[in-house]
Design an enzyme around this catalytic site. Structure first.
Site, PDB file in Angstrom:
ATOM      1  CB  THR A  89      -0.921   0.037   1.235  1.00 54.03           C
ATOM      2  OG1 THR A  89      -0.115   0.020   2.422  1.00 54.03           O
ATOM      3  CG2 THR A  89      -1.896  -1.120   1.241  1.00 54.03           C
ATOM      4  CD1 TRP A 140       9.387  -6.773  10.866  1.00 53.88           C
ATOM      5  CD2 TRP A 140       7.404  -5.747  10.765  1.00 53.88           C
ATOM      6  NE1 TRP A 140       9.294  -6.181   9.632  1.00 53.88           N
ATOM      7  CE2 TRP A 140       8.086  -5.540   9.531  1.00 53.88           C
ATOM      8  CE3 TRP A 140       6.129  -5.188  10.929  1.00 53.88           C
ATOM      9  CZ2 TRP A 140       7.538  -4.808   8.482  1.00 53.88           C
ATOM     10  CZ3 TRP A 140       5.584  -4.463   9.876  1.00 53.88           C
ATOM     11  CH2 TRP A 140       6.277  -4.273   8.675  1.00 53.88           C
ATOM     12  CG  HIS A 145       3.530  -6.621   6.848  1.00 48.49           C
ATOM     13  ND1 HIS A 145       3.398  -5.322   6.415  1.00 48.49           N
ATOM     14  CD2 HIS A 145       4.620  -7.128   6.202  1.00 48.49           C
ATOM     15  CE1 HIS A 145       4.360  -5.049   5.530  1.00 48.49           C
ATOM     16  NE2 HIS A 145       5.120  -6.123   5.400  1.00 48.49           N
ATOM     17  CD1 TRP A 196       5.478  -9.813   4.035  1.00 53.53           C
ATOM     18  CD2 TRP A 196       4.174 -10.482   2.341  1.00 53.53           C
ATOM     19  NE1 TRP A 196       5.546  -8.863   3.050  1.00 53.53           N
ATOM     20  CE2 TRP A 196       4.767  -9.232   2.002  1.00 53.53           C
ATOM     21  CE3 TRP A 196       3.309 -11.097   1.432  1.00 53.53           C
ATOM     22  CZ2 TRP A 196       4.516  -8.603   0.791  1.00 53.53           C
ATOM     23  CZ3 TRP A 196       3.068 -10.478   0.217  1.00 53.53           C
ATOM     24  CH2 TRP A 196       3.660  -9.244  -0.092  1.00 53.53           C
TER      25      TRP A 196
END
Length: 374
Positions: A89, A140, A145, A196
């Site tokens: 994005t 992270w 994510h 991912w």
């Protein structure tokens, strides 16, 4: 009967129809949160047009107070900005703006040592406490994510453990992208070896089982996937990723589809929750509108960027090239699989431009607005 008599009857009928419609909408609002998803889609356009002062809950599903976000971000206090980074994005670019491009008294200290990942220290003035929870500041810590469900469960605990317990204001920010371009971009990432796979997808403190979230491929990657194969995997997390990552998944029993609501009801709950959470976020930008996204961020937080955001032409992206070669059947199939994201993006785009135009009108009027207190 006279012309005057017919005109009176017509006026009475028109008034009756209008009252019937108004009562119906009020009934909807009283039996739900009056979310915009329950109203006619063509009403969305009014969010970004007309006089903002005339907007009201009945027509749009939210009030002026809920729509307009404005905060005096306190770098020296206890405010924490939390970046919810959705894949493909424009989040990587936006994340770098947060750590390298803000005009603040104590900029983030960034360095990239040879063989190490790009990382920044974003501490408050005269303190080792942090003001930013994001990839380039911390990595992270809540999972690769991490989505809304994971972050809201994890962030307060992480910050309390790191910086001690105190009353804090967590201000969530995110970026969205046109759904077809985003999902095709993710598809292309898989063909280049990105997976991912380290994402945890925690919900209620638990990682979903393989039965709840079956893998789409065997081996280390999905590089041999075709668009047809990509679309055939029913557990593919690329589908409606934006809606899912913004929703509170506890409302649909996480990833357990056996004991949860029906697929149709599940989709409705996820979309409604995503809309609500997006609306309540301190800020969100749109990848296709970099200039406006920068303007809205600066107006929302009262912070300036040193360099302007750069807009990458959509036709220059890999996803644009890939979409040109898609058949009409492939396009319809991909749109169908991402219907929640498409509806969410329509909503987000309308709300985004409503906020932009509100601040533009405020700027012209020179009126001083009251900052949100929470």
């Amino acid at each position: 009967m006279t012309l005057q008599g017919n005109w009176k009857k017509f006026c009475l009928l028109l008034t009756f129809c209008a009252l019937t419609f108004l009562i119906s909408v009020l009934y909807l609002c009283s039996n739900s949160s009056c979310d915009i998803a329950t109203l006619a889609p063509n009403k969305l356009r009014y969010l970004s047009e007309g006089n903002p002062q005339k907007m009201h809950r009945i027509r749009f599903g939210f009030t002026i107070k809920e729509s307009i976000k404005k905060y005096q971000f306190d770098f020296a206090g206890t405010d924490v900005m939390v970046f919810l980074h959705i894949q493909k994005t424009g989040g990587t670019t936006f994340g770098k703006h947060l750590v390298t491009n803000l005009q603040i008294r104590k900029p983030c200290d960034c360095s990239k040592k040879k063989g190490k990942k790009f990382r920044c220290t974003c501490n408050r003035p005269n303190s080792k406490k942090i003001w930013l929870f994001a990839r380039y500041a911390l990595g992270w810590p809540c999972g690769l994510h991490a989505d809304y469900t994971e972050l809201t469960e994890c962030v307060p605990k992480f910050i309390n453990k790191r910086d001690g317990r105190e009353k804090r204001r967590f201000l969530y920010v995110t970026m969205l992208r046109e759904p077809m371009a985003r999902v095709i971009s993710e598809f292309l990432c898989y063909t280049r070896g990105t997976t991912w796979a380290e994402s945890k997808h925690k919900c209620k403190g638990k990682v979903p089982t393989k039965e709840e979230l079956p893998p789409c491929y065997t081996g280390d990657n999905w590089m041999d996937v075709t668009l047809e194969g990509f679309n055939k995997c029913s557990s593919n997390l690329a589908f409606n990723r934006q809606a899912r990552m913004l929703a509170d998944l506890k409302l649909v029993n996480c990833y357990n589809r056996t004991n949860g609501p029906s697929p149709r009801k599940r989709g409705k709950i996820i979309l409604k929750s995503a809309m609500k959470n997006l609306r309540n976020m301190a800020y969100f930008g749109l990848a296709e509108y970099q200039k406006e996204s920068q303007y809205l961020f600066e107006k929302t937080f009262g912070i300036k960027f040193m360099k302007p955001f750069q807009q990458k032409a959509e036709e220059e992206t890999r996803s644009a090239d890939a979409m040109k070669s898609m058949t009409q059947i492939e396009k319809r199939r991909t749109k169908s699989l991402n219907s929640l994201d498409i509806r969410l993006y329509d909503y987000a785009k309308a709300l985004f431009f409503y906020r932009v135009r509100y601040f533009q009108k405020e700027e012209k009027r020179g009126e001083k607005q009251i900052f949100n207190s929470s």
